[in-house]
Design an enzyme around this catalytic site. Structure first.
Site, PDB file in Angstrom:
ATOM      1  N   CYS A   1      -4.761  -3.526   2.605  1.00 26.03           N
ATOM      2  CA  CYS A   1      -4.529  -3.511   4.046  1.00 26.03           C
ATOM      3  C   CYS A   1      -5.772  -3.869   4.879  1.00 26.03           C
ATOM      4  O   CYS A   1      -6.185  -4.999   4.856  1.00 26.03           O
ATOM      5  CB  CYS A   1      -3.927  -2.169   4.460  1.00 26.03           C
ATOM      6  SG  CYS A   1      -2.878  -2.305   5.959  1.00 26.03           S
TER       7      CYS A   1
ATOM      8  N   GLU B   1       0.858  -1.191   0.000  1.00 29.12           N
ATOM      9  CA  GLU B   1       0.000   0.000   0.000  1.00 29.12           C
ATOM     10  C   GLU B   1       0.900   1.251   0.000  1.00 29.12           C
ATOM     11  O   GLU B   1       1.950   1.258   0.652  1.00 29.12           O
ATOM     12  CB  GLU B   1      -0.826  -0.053   1.300  1.00 29.12           C
ATOM     13  CG  GLU B   1      -1.841   1.025   1.533  1.00 29.12           C
ATOM     14  CD  GLU B   1      -2.500   0.884   2.916  1.00 29.12           C
ATOM     15  OE1 GLU B   1      -1.905   0.250   3.825  1.00 29.12           O
ATOM     16  OE2 GLU B   1      -3.633   1.383   3.089  1.00 29.12           O
TER      17      GLU B   1
ATOM     18  N   LYS C   1      -9.763   1.153  -1.966  1.00 30.32           N
ATOM     19  CA  LYS C   1      -9.921   0.509  -0.652  1.00 30.32           C
ATOM     20  C   LYS C   1     -11.316   0.744  -0.081  1.00 30.32           C
ATOM     21  O   LYS C   1     -11.747   1.893   0.094  1.00 30.32           O
ATOM     22  CB  LYS C   1      -8.860   1.066   0.293  1.00 30.32           C
ATOM     23  CG  LYS C   1      -8.744   0.362   1.639  1.00 30.32           C
ATOM     24  CD  LYS C   1      -7.566   0.977   2.432  1.00 30.32           C
ATOM     25  CE  LYS C   1      -7.298   0.259   3.748  1.00 30.32           C
ATOM     26  NZ  LYS C   1      -6.112   0.835   4.439  1.00 30.32           N
TER      27      LYS C   1
END
Lengths: 267, 267
Positions: free
Chosen positions: A142, A38, A109
């Site tokens: 993540c 990331e 995300k």
């Protein structure tokens, strides 16, 4: 198919040197699909909106995606990598999927962590699966791992492999990926960063230990916590298509969809 | 509130002695809620329908539930315990929830494992949450753990604690419960059996290591793999009500229900 990752320690705000370091490491990658962490180009710990505006890039025209496209073409590899994305007035924590032929797409995300919420917009792409040479590749970034729904949705959409760009600070994810891969019967590559970001009084330490996990919960490789690493491993990627745990149990067919309604009902 | 488990090695088909052993062990339990393994009264490895018909019991009139009701009243405890249930012409892999005041209810295993499918009917109760002295108690049986939806649905229904009756033969569950409790912010008690069932050419070895796990993924206790154990631990059960992982992240509010539709759509 050979799959792998690059693990290193980006320096906050130093995009040019981070890209140079990533390029050097990628030159040592021997495989088909490689995952980077990331925000590999920018570092993680943003402390102001100004910084986000300065470091976020348009996809695919910004320098980061431009470089990844060049490397993918030159090395004939596929790259999944995280970067802060500018999209008009909005900013996303995104991952690009790049092939030798060009940009395959962008995932934004879905589950933002901590102060990311101050600076970024929740992803509006939903969970996405890309086709790479007959391998279905899901992407997550993540903290998405924390929600079992993320990998479940990707697996139900046919993902063989989940490419997971990460900047992990909690100690749970690497072990959790054993469960995530086992329950969904998929491969995963968690590419984590090392080192730390120190911004004034704020500090985050990242846990490294990037990991490749198999569809029966096998840890195929776990990196060190500290070192830069470029790693790849040959896998039979289509093992993920066999959801049969034993002659009586199929991971998907055994799901009791009739009992799961609460999961898609807003509280 | 003190929560715990009894771990031991039932002998297949020897109901009277299994009940006597459970009673002896329960006499040493100091707490409020205790969990016993799946099929603690009968043993696990059924090889014929005749055996199921002989060993399954009606709830609450059979000898097993009758004994549990007596113990719960005499010791002023709550017991969650697994047994083969007869319900008319059908048989379920069930768990009873017993209070000092009487039977609170029955949960029937939703996800049957391996050859259980030859002898038992898939549970028709859905996921169930019971109220025990202000603690919301969800119940699951063994292989239910493998499906992240099980504990998710229980947690969304308000479970503070998941009582998990198990006869585990695979090595994954105990570590997975760390992830399950963390992602849902709940306590769990996995009561596993030890020893083995050997029936002709068939043999199963059970892994013991019963475990109590906390809402931040803490392993509060893990039992030995081999020994009979009676264990309890004092917990602040309402810690499960705090789903706030940090000032920005709430485990439930952060769920992207808009992205999860595939989970409740039959394939």
């Amino acid at each position: 198919m050979k799959i792998g990752f690059v693990q290193f320690a980006p320096v906050f705000g130093e995009v040019a040197s981070n890209l140079a370091r990533a390029k050097t490491l990628l030159a040592g990658f021997d495989g088909d699909i490689v995952v980077l962490p990331e925000f590999f180009n920018s570092g993680y710990l943003f402390v102001s909106k100004d910084e986000v505006e300065r470091l976020a890039e348009e996809i695919p025209t910004g320098p980061t995606t431009t470089m990844l496209l060049e490397i993918a073409r030159a090395q004939n590899i596929h790259i999944v990598a995280g970067l802060p994305e500018r999209a008009g007035e909005r900013f996303f924590n995104s991952a690009v999927v790049v092939s030798p032929q060009g940009l395959l797409g962008t995932y934004r995300k879905s589950h933002l962590f901590f102060e990311e919420k101050l600076f970024f917009t929740h992803g509006d792409t939903g969970m996405k699966v890309f086709d790479i040479a007959g391998c279905k590749v899901g992407v997550m970034v993540c903290f998405d791992w924390f929600f079992p729904e993320t990998m479940r949705v990707l697996a139900l959409a046919g993902a063989d492999l989940v490419c997971h760009c990460a900047n992990l600070v909690l100690p749970f994810c690497q072990n959790a990926m054993v469960t995530r891969c086992l329950e969904n019967g998929v491969f995963a590559i968690t590419a984590n960063r090392t080192g730390n970001d120190i911004r004034g009084a704020k500090r985050l330490d990242f846990t490294g230990a990037s990991q490749i996990t198999g569809p029966r919960g096998e840890i195929l490789y776990r990196a060190t916590a500290e070192r830069d690493e470029v790693f790849s491993v040959e896998v039979d990627i289509h093992r993920s298509r066999d959801k049969q745990l034993n002659p009586f149990n199929d991971l998907f067919a055994d799901r009791r969809v009739d009992c799961y309604g609460a999961i898609t009902t807003a509280l």
